[in-house]
Motif scaffolding. Structure first.
Motif, short mmCIF file in Angstrom:
data_model
loop_
_atom_site.label_atom_id
_atom_site.label_comp_id
_atom_site.label_asym_id
_atom_site.label_seq_id
_atom_site.Cartn_x
_atom_site.Cartn_y
_atom_site.Cartn_z
N MET A 36 0.84 -1.20 0.00
CA MET A 36 0.00 0.00 0.00
C MET A 36 0.88 1.26 0.00
O MET A 36 0.60 2.23 -0.71
CB MET A 36 -0.92 0.01 1.23
N GLY A 37 1.91 1.23 0.81
CA GLY A 37 2.79 2.39 0.90
C GLY A 37 3.50 2.67 -0.41
O GLY A 37 3.62 3.83 -0.84
N GLU A 38 3.96 1.63 -1.07
CA GLU A 38 4.64 1.80 -2.35
C GLU A 38 3.71 2.38 -3.41
O GLU A 38 4.16 3.04 -4.35
CB GLU A 38 5.21 0.46 -2.82
N ALA A 39 2.42 2.13 -3.26
CA ALA A 39 1.43 2.67 -4.20
C ALA A 39 0.90 4.03 -3.74
O ALA A 39 -0.03 4.56 -4.35
CB ALA A 39 0.28 1.70 -4.35
N SER A 40 1.50 4.58 -2.66
CA SER A 40 1.10 5.88 -2.12
C SER A 40 -0.37 5.91 -1.69
O SER A 40 -1.07 6.91 -1.87
CB SER A 40 1.37 7.01 -3.14
N LEU A 65 -8.94 2.45 2.36
CA LEU A 65 -7.82 3.14 1.74
C LEU A 65 -8.22 4.54 1.25
O LEU A 65 -9.39 4.82 1.02
CB LEU A 65 -7.28 2.32 0.56
N SER A 66 -7.21 5.37 1.07
CA SER A 66 -7.43 6.75 0.64
C SER A 66 -7.74 6.85 -0.84
O SER A 66 -8.21 7.90 -1.31
CB SER A 66 -6.19 7.60 0.95
N GLY A 67 -7.47 5.80 -1.59
CA GLY A 67 -7.72 5.84 -3.03
C GLY A 67 -7.97 4.44 -3.57
O GLY A 67 -7.93 3.44 -2.84
N LEU A 68 -8.19 4.37 -4.86
CA LEU A 68 -8.49 3.10 -5.51
C LEU A 68 -7.22 2.27 -5.72
O LEU A 68 -6.28 2.74 -6.38
CB LEU A 68 -9.15 3.36 -6.86
N PRO A 69 -7.17 1.05 -5.18
CA PRO A 69 -6.04 0.15 -5.47
C PRO A 69 -6.17 -0.35 -6.91
O PRO A 69 -7.13 -1.03 -7.25
CB PRO A 69 -6.22 -1.00 -4.47
N LYS A 70 -5.20 -0.01 -7.74
CA LYS A 70 -5.31 -0.35 -9.15
C LYS A 70 -4.91 -1.80 -9.40
O LYS A 70 -4.32 -2.46 -8.56
CB LYS A 70 -4.47 0.62 -9.98
N PRO A 88 -2.63 -3.48 -11.10
CA PRO A 88 -1.27 -4.00 -10.87
C PRO A 88 -0.98 -4.28 -9.39
O PRO A 88 -0.32 -5.25 -9.05
CB PRO A 88 -0.37 -2.90 -11.43
N LEU A 89 -1.51 -3.40 -8.52
CA LEU A 89 -1.30 -3.60 -7.08
C LEU A 89 -2.04 -4.85 -6.62
O LEU A 89 -1.49 -5.67 -5.87
CB LEU A 89 -1.80 -2.36 -6.33
N VAL A 90 -3.28 -4.99 -7.06
CA VAL A 90 -4.06 -6.16 -6.67
C VAL A 90 -3.38 -7.43 -7.17
O VAL A 90 -3.28 -8.43 -6.46
CB VAL A 90 -5.50 -6.05 -7.22
N ARG A 91 -2.90 -7.39 -8.40
CA ARG A 91 -2.22 -8.55 -8.97
C ARG A 91 -0.96 -8.90 -8.19
O ARG A 91 -0.66 -10.08 -7.96
CB ARG A 91 -1.89 -8.29 -10.44
N ARG A 92 -0.26 -7.88 -7.76
CA ARG A 92 0.96 -8.12 -6.98
C ARG A 92 0.64 -8.80 -5.65
O ARG A 92 1.35 -9.71 -5.22
CB ARG A 92 1.67 -6.80 -6.73
N LEU A 93 -0.42 -8.36 -5.00
CA LEU A 93 -0.83 -9.00 -3.75
C LEU A 93 -1.22 -10.46 -3.99
O LEU A 93 -0.83 -11.35 -3.23
CB LEU A 93 -2.00 -8.25 -3.13
N LYS A 94 -1.98 -10.70 -5.04
CA LYS A 94 -2.45 -12.05 -5.32
C LYS A 94 -1.30 -13.02 -5.59
O LYS A 94 -1.41 -14.22 -5.35
CB LYS A 94 -3.40 -12.05 -6.52
N GLU A 95 -0.20 -12.48 -6.09
CA GLU A 95 0.95 -13.34 -6.43
C GLU A 95 1.75 -13.72 -5.20
O GLU A 95 2.59 -14.62 -5.26
CB GLU A 95 1.85 -12.61 -7.43
N HIS A 96 1.48 -13.06 -4.07
CA HIS A 96 2.22 -13.40 -2.85
C HIS A 96 1.82 -14.79 -2.36
O HIS A 96 0.65 -15.16 -2.37
CB HIS A 96 1.95 -12.36 -1.76
N GLU A 97 2.78 -15.54 -1.91
CA GLU A 97 2.58 -16.94 -1.55
C GLU A 97 1.50 -17.14 -0.48
O GLU A 97 0.74 -18.11 -0.52
CB GLU A 97 3.90 -17.55 -1.06
N GLY A 98 1.42 -16.24 0.47
CA GLY A 98 0.50 -16.45 1.58
C GLY A 98 -0.89 -15.88 1.37
O GLY A 98 -1.77 -16.06 2.21
#
Length: 386
Positions: free
Chosen positions: A335-339, A360-365, A367-377
């Motif tokens: 979240m922080g990296e996406a400001s 959140l303060s804004g819309l998670p786009k 690419p961010l959602v995809r990055r989270l989904k790729e995390h192993e846990g």
């Protein structure tokens, strides 16, 4: 638009809780977002990747593959307490039926012929006598909504009530009459009870706790089972009835061996069969499904923790993940990296799985959602507009 399907008839008053602007019913949908079910079996049913949740209009979930749902990040809801009054009333009926042979007496009286029925009644009524409930001890195994209701009602008709539940909730404890004695040992309940009623779920722990029951009960006990038929071994039960260890067995779950036994009162699974109960269960299940799908809220899940975060207008990120170290720091870092500022956050865990809500303060786009989904846990990520 979210699609849901029903595997049983769900009361219309409940379905109305799923607003048409967000939900559409399609029982042929191959990829539903939600399933509503009562007693239909789901163990052989494939779980589509689209499935977010299962709403069980009732308390027991033995017909649902809960472990498989958890592995697939599917939330399973039930409706504890929604049918409690309906079952409580039938259990009380069962208590009275177990004491005097009312069922046998009615059947006998229906067959009286040859005139002067009153005289025949007076001559034959003694074969159906039985004890009063007042002053007798009722053991209640399981003090959830139904068990507490039965215990309190039995006290009011003059019974001495002994309850057992090592996992009693705070809500149940507050509702339980102070006149109900609480046993610390289940065998104390077995040994002291003239009547014994079961109100526990069917699992390996409960079956193990009840395995020795028929060897420990007070001779002549009257047994009531409105929970699950499989809690008691049929061979052992028939042996206890035949030997006189148990005087009567009242069950809402008869099988082919018990239904015709002279000391069994078989009730055809009527515990929750009232219009009020069906409406209550449908409303509760549909409310749970709606709140989870639209707002990310979890209430009354059997496989996920209750997670209720007050609504903050904006965007909500719902992350279902494994309960392992560093998950929250990983999510926060992304979240922080996406400001994106985290306006509010709540994380709860249940055994090996956890659920985190972030406003959140804004819309998670994407690419961010995809990055989270790729995390192993991380098992599932959803973005909601609140």
């Amino acid at each position: 638009m979210y699609t849901f399907k029903t595997l049983n008839k769900i009361a219309a008053v409940g379905l109305l809780r799923l607003p048409a602007e967000h939900f559409t019913l399609d029982n042929d949908a191959p990829h539903p977002d939600a399933i509503l079910v009562r007693s239909a079996g789901m163990h052989d049913m494939p779980l589509p990747d689209s499935l977010l949740c299962v709403g069980r209009a009732g308390a027991g979930v033995n017909n649902i593959p809960v472990a498989a749902c958890t592995e697939r990040a599917v939330v399973v809801f039930n409706t504890p307490g929604a049918n409690a009054n309906a079952v409580r009333e039938l259990v009380l009926c069962g208590l009275f039926l177990s004491a005097r042979d009312v069922v046998g007496g009615i059947e006998w009286a229906k067959g009286l012929t040859g005139g002067d029925v009153p005289k025949q009644v007076e001559a034959g009524k003694s074969q159906f006598i039985g004890p009063e409930l007042k002053g007798k001890t009722l053991g209640v195994i399981g003090l959830g909504a139904i068990g507490v209701g039965v215990a309190n009602a039995a006290h009011h008709i003059g019974m001495d009530v002994l309850g057992f539940d090592p996992y009693i909730s705070i809500d149940s404890a507050l509702m339980l009459s102070r006149n109900v004695r609480h046993a610390g040992d289940i065998k104390q309940v077995f040994a002291e009870s003239d009547y014994l009623t079961l109100h526990v779920p069917l699992n390996e722990d409960t079956k193990a706790n009840l395995a020795d029951m028929l060897r420990c009960v007070k001779p002549g006990v009257r047994l009531l089972n409105f929970s699950r038929g499989e809690l008691l071994d049929t061979d052992a039960l028939i042996g206890a009835l035949d030997s006189g260890v148990a005087a009567r067995y009242v069950t809402d779950f008869p099988n082919e061996r018990l239904a015709g036994h002279p000391k069994v009162i078989p009730i055809p699974h009527l515990g929750a069969s009232t219009p009020e109960s069906e409406d209550n269960c449908a409303i509760m299940a549909c409310d749970e499904v709606r709140e989870y799908i639209l707002n990310g809220t979890i209430r009354n899940s059997v496989n996920l923790p209750d997670t209720v975060l007050p609504y903050t207008p904006g965007y909500r990120l719902c992350v279902l993940h494994k309960n392992i170290p560093n998950m929250l720091s990983t999510i926060s870092a992304v979240m922080g990296e996406a400001s994106l500022n985290i306006e509010n956050m709540l994380s709860k865990s249940k055994k090996d799985i956890a659920y985190t809500l972030l406003d959140l303060s804004g819309l998670p786009k994407e690419p961010l959602v995809r990055r989270l989904k790729e995390h192993e846990g991380i098992m599932r990520v959803r973005v909601l507009k609140i």
